[in-house]
Design a protein around this motif. Structure first.
Motif, PDB file in Angstrom:
ATOM      1  N   LYS A  75       0.876  -1.171   0.000  1.00  0.00           N
ATOM      2  CA  LYS A  75       0.000   0.000   0.000  1.00  0.00           C
ATOM      3  C   LYS A  75       0.913   1.220   0.000  1.00  0.00           C
ATOM      4  O   LYS A  75       1.503   1.570   1.022  1.00  0.00           O
ATOM      5  N   ILE A  76       1.074   1.868  -1.141  1.00  0.00           N
ATOM      6  CA  ILE A  76       1.972   3.006  -1.297  1.00  0.00           C
ATOM      7  C   ILE A  76       1.141   4.228  -1.677  1.00  0.00           C
ATOM      8  O   ILE A  76       0.213   4.133  -2.472  1.00  0.00           O
ATOM      9  N   TYR A  77       1.521   5.358  -1.147  1.00  0.00           N
ATOM     10  CA  TYR A  77       0.817   6.594  -1.447  1.00  0.00           C
ATOM     11  C   TYR A  77       1.507   7.318  -2.593  1.00  0.00           C
ATOM     12  O   TYR A  77       2.720   7.249  -2.749  1.00  0.00           O
ATOM     13  N   TYR A  78       0.749   8.037  -3.388  1.00  0.00           N
ATOM     14  CA  TYR A  78       1.303   8.703  -4.564  1.00  0.00           C
ATOM     15  C   TYR A  78       2.377   9.727  -4.234  1.00  0.00           C
ATOM     16  O   TYR A  78       3.224  10.020  -5.050  1.00  0.00           O
ATOM     17  N   LYS A  79       2.386  10.273  -3.027  1.00  0.00           N
ATOM     18  CA  LYS A  79       3.421  11.262  -2.713  1.00  0.00           C
ATOM     19  C   LYS A  79       4.820  10.647  -2.685  1.00  0.00           C
ATOM     20  O   LYS A  79       5.804  11.351  -2.702  1.00  0.00           O
ATOM     21  N   TYR A  80       4.900   9.318  -2.656  1.00  0.00           N
ATOM     22  CA  TYR A  80       6.201   8.645  -2.656  1.00  0.00           C
ATOM     23  C   TYR A  80       6.651   8.223  -4.050  1.00  0.00           C
ATOM     24  O   TYR A  80       7.642   7.534  -4.191  1.00  0.00           O
ATOM     25  N   ALA A  81       5.936   8.622  -5.077  1.00  0.00           N
ATOM     26  CA  ALA A  81       6.401   8.337  -6.438  1.00  0.00           C
ATOM     27  C   ALA A  81       7.669   9.142  -6.697  1.00  0.00           C
ATOM     28  O   ALA A  81       7.903  10.183  -6.092  1.00  0.00           O
ATOM     29  N   ASN A  82       8.502   8.647  -7.572  1.00  0.00           N
ATOM     30  CA  ASN A  82       9.746   9.303  -7.978  1.00  0.00           C
ATOM     31  C   ASN A  82      10.763   9.402  -6.847  1.00  0.00           C
ATOM     32  O   ASN A  82      11.593  10.297  -6.837  1.00  0.00           O
ATOM     33  N   THR A  83      10.704   8.502  -5.882  1.00  0.00           N
ATOM     34  CA  THR A  83      11.717   8.444  -4.831  1.00  0.00           C
ATOM     35  C   THR A  83      12.516   7.161  -4.999  1.00  0.00           C
ATOM     36  O   THR A  83      12.158   6.288  -5.785  1.00  0.00           O
ATOM     37  N   LYS A  84      13.610   7.036  -4.267  1.00  0.00           N
ATOM     38  CA  LYS A  84      14.472   5.859  -4.381  1.00  0.00           C
ATOM     39  C   LYS A  84      13.984   4.782  -3.419  1.00  0.00           C
ATOM     40  O   LYS A  84      14.201   4.872  -2.219  1.00  0.00           O
ATOM     41  N   TRP A  85      13.332   3.789  -3.967  1.00  0.00           N
ATOM     42  CA  TRP A  85      12.804   2.692  -3.168  1.00  0.00           C
ATOM     43  C   TRP A  85      13.782   1.531  -3.169  1.00  0.00           C
ATOM     44  O   TRP A  85      14.531   1.330  -4.109  1.00  0.00           O
ATOM     45  N   ALA A  86      13.719   0.718  -2.126  1.00  0.00           N
ATOM     46  CA  ALA A  86      14.377  -0.588  -2.097  1.00  0.00           C
ATOM     47  C   ALA A  86      13.341  -1.577  -1.584  1.00  0.00           C
ATOM     48  O   ALA A  86      12.794  -1.410  -0.499  1.00  0.00           O
ATOM     49  N   ILE A  87      13.037  -2.581  -2.392  1.00  0.00           N
ATOM     50  CA  ILE A  87      12.042  -3.585  -2.030  1.00  0.00           C
ATOM     51  C   ILE A  87      12.752  -4.772  -1.401  1.00  0.00           C
ATOM     52  O   ILE A  87      13.666  -5.343  -1.997  1.00  0.00           O
ATOM     53  N   HIS A  88      12.341  -5.117  -0.193  1.00  0.00           N
ATOM     54  CA  HIS A  88      12.891  -6.259   0.542  1.00  0.00           C
ATOM     55  C   HIS A  88      11.805  -7.325   0.599  1.00  0.00           C
ATOM     56  O   HIS A  88      10.777  -7.133   1.252  1.00  0.00           O
ATOM     57  N   LEU A  89      12.016  -8.429  -0.099  1.00  0.00           N
ATOM     58  CA  LEU A  89      11.010  -9.486  -0.152  1.00  0.00           C
ATOM     59  C   LEU A  89      11.244 -10.581   0.882  1.00  0.00           C
ATOM     60  O   LEU A  89      10.436 -11.493   0.992  1.00  0.00           O
ATOM     61  N   GLY A  90      12.329 -10.525   1.632  1.00  0.00           N
ATOM     62  CA  GLY A  90      12.573 -11.519   2.676  1.00  0.00           C
ATOM     63  C   GLY A  90      13.230 -12.762   2.120  1.00  0.00           C
ATOM     64  O   GLY A  90      14.191 -12.688   1.368  1.00  0.00           O
ATOM     65  N   GLU A  91      12.681 -13.923   2.471  1.00  0.00           N
ATOM     66  CA  GLU A  91      13.276 -15.194   2.089  1.00  0.00           C
ATOM     67  C   GLU A  91      12.272 -16.068   1.365  1.00  0.00           C
ATOM     68  O   GLU A  91      11.072 -15.998   1.607  1.00  0.00           O
ATOM     69  N   LEU A  92      12.805 -16.908   0.493  1.00  0.00           N
ATOM     70  CA  LEU A  92      12.032 -17.985  -0.109  1.00  0.00           C
ATOM     71  C   LEU A  92      12.404 -19.270   0.618  1.00  0.00           C
ATOM     72  O   LEU A  92      13.568 -19.460   0.984  1.00  0.00           O
ATOM     73  N   ASP A  93      11.458 -20.129   0.818  1.00  0.00           N
ATOM     74  CA  ASP A  93      11.723 -21.450   1.383  1.00  0.00           C
ATOM     75  C   ASP A  93      11.676 -22.428   0.216  1.00  0.00           C
ATOM     76  O   ASP A  93      10.608 -22.702  -0.339  1.00  0.00           O
ATOM     77  N   VAL A  94      12.851 -22.928  -0.188  1.00  0.00           N
ATOM     78  CA  VAL A  94      12.961 -23.820  -1.331  1.00  0.00           C
ATOM     79  C   VAL A  94      13.404 -25.187  -0.829  1.00  0.00           C
ATOM     80  O   VAL A  94      14.552 -25.358  -0.400  1.00  0.00           O
ATOM     81  N   ALA A  95      12.488 -26.143  -0.838  1.00  0.00           N
ATOM     82  CA  ALA A  95      12.766 -27.514  -0.384  1.00  0.00           C
ATOM     83  C   ALA A  95      13.399 -27.525   1.003  1.00  0.00           C
ATOM     84  O   ALA A  95      14.362 -28.228   1.257  1.00  0.00           O
ATOM     85  N   GLY A  96      12.869 -26.705   1.899  1.00  0.00           N
ATOM     86  CA  GLY A  96      13.369 -26.663   3.270  1.00  0.00           C
ATOM     87  C   GLY A  96      14.567 -25.758   3.495  1.00  0.00           C
ATOM     88  O   GLY A  96      14.985 -25.544   4.619  1.00  0.00           O
ATOM     89  N   GLN A  97      15.146 -25.233   2.430  1.00  0.00           N
ATOM     90  CA  GLN A  97      16.290 -24.326   2.531  1.00  0.00           C
ATOM     91  C   GLN A  97      15.789 -22.884   2.452  1.00  0.00           C
ATOM     92  O   GLN A  97      14.963 -22.561   1.604  1.00  0.00           O
ATOM     93  N   LYS A  98      16.298 -22.013   3.301  1.00  0.00           N
ATOM     94  CA  LYS A  98      15.965 -20.591   3.257  1.00  0.00           C
ATOM     95  C   LYS A  98      16.906 -19.897   2.276  1.00  0.00           C
ATOM     96  O   LYS A  98      18.127 -20.020   2.380  1.00  0.00           O
TER      97      LYS A  98
END
Length: 123
Positions: A75-98
């Motif tokens: 949920k992002i507000y339009y006032k934050y458009a054109n700024t430097k974002w960094a998206i952190h998606l966390g971890e994937l669990d692949v066959a029991g491995q993080k």
């Protein structure tokens, strides 16, 4: 398995926006590949983004008709458009491995309703 509850966006000024806790599925009800703003397409986290359910929902125009899509929604507000974002998606669990997903840096983000991060959507 992807857990959207870990995901957040760093806005570059110390502010963070957490992702919605659900994973949203792409759908074949319209021709383009983006998340429907409808809780019928939401699945609780953690969710298997390579599930048969995702693969059955293959959009007709995008993704070369090969793969369905799963989305993490912020949920992002339009006032934050054109700024430097960094998206952190966390971890994937692949066959029991993080497996850590490295932060995705966006130098310029125009005002939009959604962003697709294609490498995450493919098996």
């Amino acid at each position: 398995m992807l857990d959207a509850r870990q995901a957040y966006i760093d806005m570059g000024d110390g502010k963070r926006f957490s992702a919605r806790p659900e994973i949203f599925l792409g759908t074949t009800s319209f021709p383009y590949d983006f998340p429907e703003d409808n809780m019928a397409y939401a699945r609780p986290s953690p969710y298997d983004i390579n599930s048969d359910e995702v693969h059955r929902n293959v959009p007709r125009i995008t993704n070369n008709d090969d793969y369905g899509s799963a989305y993490v929604v912020f949920k992002i507000y339009y006032k934050y458009a054109n700024t430097k974002w960094a998206i952190h998606l966390g971890e994937l669990d692949v066959a029991g491995q993080k497996v850590a997903v490295p932060p995705l840096k966006l130098c310029y983000q125009p005002t939009r309703k959604w962003i697709g991060i294609e490498p995450l959507m493919r098996p």
